[in-house]
Design a protein around this motif. Structure first.
Motif, PDB file in Angstrom:
ATOM      1  N   HIS A   9      -5.336  -0.353  64.040  1.00  0.00           N
ATOM      2  CA  HIS A   9      -4.894   0.803  64.815  1.00  0.00           C
ATOM      3  C   HIS A   9      -3.430   0.685  65.192  1.00  0.00           C
ATOM      4  N   GLN A  10      -2.990  -0.517  65.490  1.00  0.00           N
ATOM      5  CA  GLN A  10      -1.582  -0.728  65.810  1.00  0.00           C
ATOM      6  C   GLN A  10      -0.697  -0.344  64.628  1.00  0.00           C
ATOM      7  N   CYS A  11      -1.068  -0.787  63.441  1.00  0.00           N
ATOM      8  CA  CYS A  11      -0.268  -0.480  62.251  1.00  0.00           C
ATOM      9  C   CYS A  11      -0.347   0.995  61.880  1.00  0.00           C
ATOM     10  N   ALA A  12      -1.511   1.609  62.096  1.00  0.00           N
ATOM     11  CA  ALA A  12      -1.700   3.016  61.738  1.00  0.00           C
ATOM     12  C   ALA A  12      -0.813   3.933  62.571  1.00  0.00           C
ATOM     13  N   ARG A  13      -0.451   3.521  63.775  1.00  0.00           N
ATOM     14  CA  ARG A  13       0.384   4.354  64.651  1.00  0.00           C
ATOM     15  C   ARG A  13       1.733   4.666  64.026  1.00  0.00           C
ATOM     16  N   PHE A  14       2.191   3.827  63.112  1.00  0.00           N
ATOM     17  CA  PHE A  14       3.547   3.962  62.586  1.00  0.00           C
ATOM     18  C   PHE A  14       3.558   4.400  61.119  1.00  0.00           C
ATOM     19  N   SER A  15       2.488   5.047  60.691  1.00  0.00           N
ATOM     20  CA  SER A  15       2.370   5.453  59.281  1.00  0.00           C
ATOM     21  C   SER A  15       3.431   6.471  58.872  1.00  0.00           C
ATOM     22  N   SER A  16       3.935   7.263  59.812  1.00  0.00           N
ATOM     23  CA  SER A  16       4.919   8.290  59.463  1.00  0.00           C
ATOM     24  C   SER A  16       6.306   7.714  59.224  1.00  0.00           C
ATOM     25  N   ASN A  17       6.589   6.556  59.811  1.00  0.00           N
ATOM     26  CA  ASN A  17       7.909   5.955  59.640  1.00  0.00           C
ATOM     27  C   ASN A  17       7.821   4.436  59.757  1.00  0.00           C
ATOM     28  N   PRO A  18       7.124   3.793  58.833  1.00  0.00           N
ATOM     29  CA  PRO A  18       6.945   2.341  58.933  1.00  0.00           C
ATOM     30  C   PRO A  18       8.250   1.585  58.677  1.00  0.00           C
ATOM     31  N   ARG A  19       8.402   0.480  59.396  1.00  0.00           N
ATOM     32  CA  ARG A  19       9.576  -0.381  59.223  1.00  0.00           C
ATOM     33  C   ARG A  19       9.120  -1.732  58.680  1.00  0.00           C
ATOM     34  N   SER A  20      10.052  -2.628  58.486  1.00  0.00           N
ATOM     35  CA  SER A  20       9.736  -3.917  57.872  1.00  0.00           C
ATOM     36  C   SER A  20       8.770  -4.730  58.731  1.00  0.00           C
ATOM     37  N   ALA A  21       8.857  -4.591  60.051  1.00  0.00           N
ATOM     38  CA  ALA A  21       7.933  -5.314  60.936  1.00  0.00           C
ATOM     39  C   ALA A  21       6.499  -4.842  60.720  1.00  0.00           C
ATOM     40  N   HIS A  22       6.327  -3.563  60.448  1.00  0.00           N
ATOM     41  CA  HIS A  22       4.990  -3.018  60.194  1.00  0.00           C
ATOM     42  C   HIS A  22       4.470  -3.481  58.836  1.00  0.00           C
ATOM     43  N   THR A  23       5.381  -3.625  57.877  1.00  0.00           N
ATOM     44  CA  THR A  23       5.005  -4.164  56.568  1.00  0.00           C
ATOM     45  C   THR A  23       4.398  -5.543  56.725  1.00  0.00           C
ATOM     46  N   GLU A  24       5.068  -6.399  57.507  1.00  0.00           N
ATOM     47  CA  GLU A  24       4.583  -7.755  57.716  1.00  0.00           C
ATOM     48  C   GLU A  24       3.265  -7.773  58.484  1.00  0.00           C
ATOM     49  N   ALA A  25       3.108  -6.834  59.427  1.00  0.00           N
ATOM     50  CA  ALA A  25       1.868  -6.777  60.204  1.00  0.00           C
ATOM     51  C   ALA A  25       0.684  -6.409  59.315  1.00  0.00           C
ATOM     52  N   VAL A  26       0.896  -5.454  58.388  1.00  0.00           N
ATOM     53  CA  VAL A  26      -0.177  -5.081  57.454  1.00  0.00           C
ATOM     54  C   VAL A  26      -0.505  -6.254  56.535  1.00  0.00           C
ATOM     55  N   LYS A  27       0.513  -6.952  56.080  1.00  0.00           N
ATOM     56  CA  LYS A  27       0.272  -8.115  55.217  1.00  0.00           C
ATOM     57  C   LYS A  27      -0.470  -9.214  55.980  1.00  0.00           C
ATOM     58  N   GLN A  58       8.424   1.151  49.914  1.00  0.00           N
ATOM     59  CA  GLN A  58       7.228   1.703  49.291  1.00  0.00           C
ATOM     60  C   GLN A  58       6.920   1.036  47.943  1.00  0.00           C
ATOM     61  N   LYS A  59       7.930   0.352  47.370  1.00  0.00           N
ATOM     62  CA  LYS A  59       7.683  -0.355  46.108  1.00  0.00           C
ATOM     63  C   LYS A  59       6.748  -1.547  46.316  1.00  0.00           C
ATOM     64  N   GLN A  60       6.718  -2.073  47.526  1.00  0.00           N
ATOM     65  CA  GLN A  60       5.808  -3.188  47.813  1.00  0.00           C
ATOM     66  C   GLN A  60       4.355  -2.714  47.792  1.00  0.00           C
ATOM     67  N   PHE A  61       4.086  -1.636  48.556  1.00  0.00           N
ATOM     68  CA  PHE A  61       2.759  -1.017  48.545  1.00  0.00           C
ATOM     69  C   PHE A  61       2.845   0.327  49.257  1.00  0.00           C
ATOM     70  N   ASP A  62       1.898   1.193  48.949  1.00  0.00           N
ATOM     71  CA  ASP A  62       1.825   2.507  49.587  1.00  0.00           C
ATOM     72  C   ASP A  62       1.237   2.320  50.989  1.00  0.00           C
ATOM     73  N   TYR A  63       2.086   2.433  51.999  1.00  0.00           N
ATOM     74  CA  TYR A  63       1.682   2.112  53.378  1.00  0.00           C
ATOM     75  C   TYR A  63       0.500   2.959  53.825  1.00  0.00           C
ATOM     76  N   ARG A  64       0.589   4.263  53.648  1.00  0.00           N
ATOM     77  CA  ARG A  64      -0.468   5.150  54.134  1.00  0.00           C
ATOM     78  C   ARG A  64      -1.779   4.933  53.395  1.00  0.00           C
ATOM     79  N   SER A  65      -1.686   4.674  52.098  1.00  0.00           N
ATOM     80  CA  SER A  65      -2.900   4.432  51.319  1.00  0.00           C
ATOM     81  C   SER A  65      -3.628   3.186  51.804  1.00  0.00           C
ATOM     82  N   VAL A  66      -2.879   2.111  52.027  1.00  0.00           N
ATOM     83  CA  VAL A  66      -3.483   0.866  52.507  1.00  0.00           C
ATOM     84  C   VAL A  66      -4.069   1.051  53.901  1.00  0.00           C
TER      85      VAL A  66
END
Length: 347
Positions: A136-154, A108-116
């Motif tokens: 939509h793919q990234c939004a599915r995992f907002s409750s428990n995002p992992r590092s792969a989801h971080t990279e997908a959002v980036k 979460q120090k990288q960025f606020d996942y849900r906010s983005v």
């Protein structure tokens, strides 16, 4: 709201007034000012954070550069030397997003996942259908995002970094009619290598885009709520779900025409992909007969066949290569992605 042949759109305390007669619009504004504290700001150039730009060729572009700048700042991708991406998501099967519970949690120090994700959702729904599937793919995992989801959002951010001034371009065509492009990827996210704890990967992803006079007005990318047993079933379920959105729109335009507003409502055309056994999806919709292989399809997916029978909509077949909605069902390679982006967004 209607006023003679003009329309008033209201969202909280922001309004848009549209009409063909300046005199009628002026009269409408005066009536509103007599009852409300109303500020007139002239021609529409910005609404709910969406920049509206009129061009010399009569086209109109809808962009959100300020929101994109905010997203890039949150992601730390606002530096001049930031690398960009040509597509919003990777088309490599091995990089398909699942729960990835074996990977480290999102920092979460990288960025606020849900906010983005919230900002990306608004951007996608307002002016950027090209990122709908990826968001939509990234939004599915907002409750428990992992590092792969971080990279997908980036990855989405890097794509936006290179297209931050772009949006939907409306170029009205000569024919005033609805077209609905519908597609589904049957169990397209299923992981073949070993078992996966994410049962959602067995569900098919569907997508659609509605156009009126060749301009996109509504689009969506989502997982189907039930597991389809065949490509035909996935396509038919997608067709039915899209029709739930289209029919009210057709009725709205029909109502507006009766009010004297200069719109036309020809028979809506639904275009669904034909590949493998998908001709069956069009047949199920148009030929009403008992089929042992499709009798399990729930009644809720048959609701629109009466509208086909009555002529409110017409279903046409289109090749996979020409299917604009393909961009909403799965990550595409660069060539096909650019082709469909041009067809939907005009650039």
């Amino acid at each position: 709201f209607y006023y003679k042949s003009s329309v008033l759109l209201v969202y909280t305390d922001d309004c848009i007034i549209m009409g063909a007669s300046d005199a009628e619009l002026d009269k409408m504004v005066k009536k509103l000012q007599s009852s409300f504290d109303l500020t007139e700001e002239g021609d529409l150039c910005d609404y709910l954070g969406i920049k509206v730009t009129r061009h010399e060729d009569a086209s109109i572009s809808l962009t959100q550069p300020h929101l994109i700048a905010s997203i890039l700042k949150d992601l730390g991708l606002d530096k001049p030397n930031t690398n960009t991406a040509h597509t919003p998501s990777s088309s490599t099967k091995k990089k398909a997003l699942t729960r990835h519970e074996d990977l480290p949690a999102h920092d979460q120090k990288q960025f606020d996942y849900r906010s983005v994700i919230g900002k990306l959702n608004y951007l996608e729904k307002s002016s950027r259908p090209d990122i709908a599937e990826a968001v939509h793919q990234c939004a599915r995992f907002s409750s428990n995002p992992r590092s792969a989801h971080t990279e997908a959002v980036k990855r989405i951010g890097r794509y936006l970094r290179g297209t931050d001034q772009q949006g939907v371009i409306m170029r009205p065509g000569d024919t005033q009619s609805f077209e609905c492009w519908v597609d589904a990827s049957h169990a397209g996210e299923w992981q073949n290598e070993g078992d996966t704890p994410d049962s959602a990967t067995a569900r098919s992803r569907m997508g659609y885009v509605f156009t009126y006079a060749n301009c996109p007005i509504l689009w969506a990318s989502k997982l189907q709520t039930e597991i389809a047993l065949s490509t035909t079933e996935a396509e038919y379920m997608a067709l039915s779900m899209a029709m739930r959105e289209l029919i009210p729109l057709v009725r709205l335009f029909t109502e507006a025409k009766k009010k004297g507003i200069d719109v036309d409502v020809n028979k809506a055309v639904i275009k669904c992909t034909v590949f493998e056994d998908n001709e069956g999806a069009a047949e199920i919709a148009t030929v009403h007969k008992f089929r042992s292989r499709t009798k399990h399809i729930h009644l809720k997916y048959h609701h629109f066949r009466e509208h086909v029978k009555n002529g409110l909509v017409r279903i046409e077949k289109v090749s996979t290569e020409a299917q604009l909605a393909d961009v909403f069902t799965k990550p595409l390679g660069l060539v096909l992605f650019l082709k469909h982006r041009l067809g939907i967004m005009g650039w």
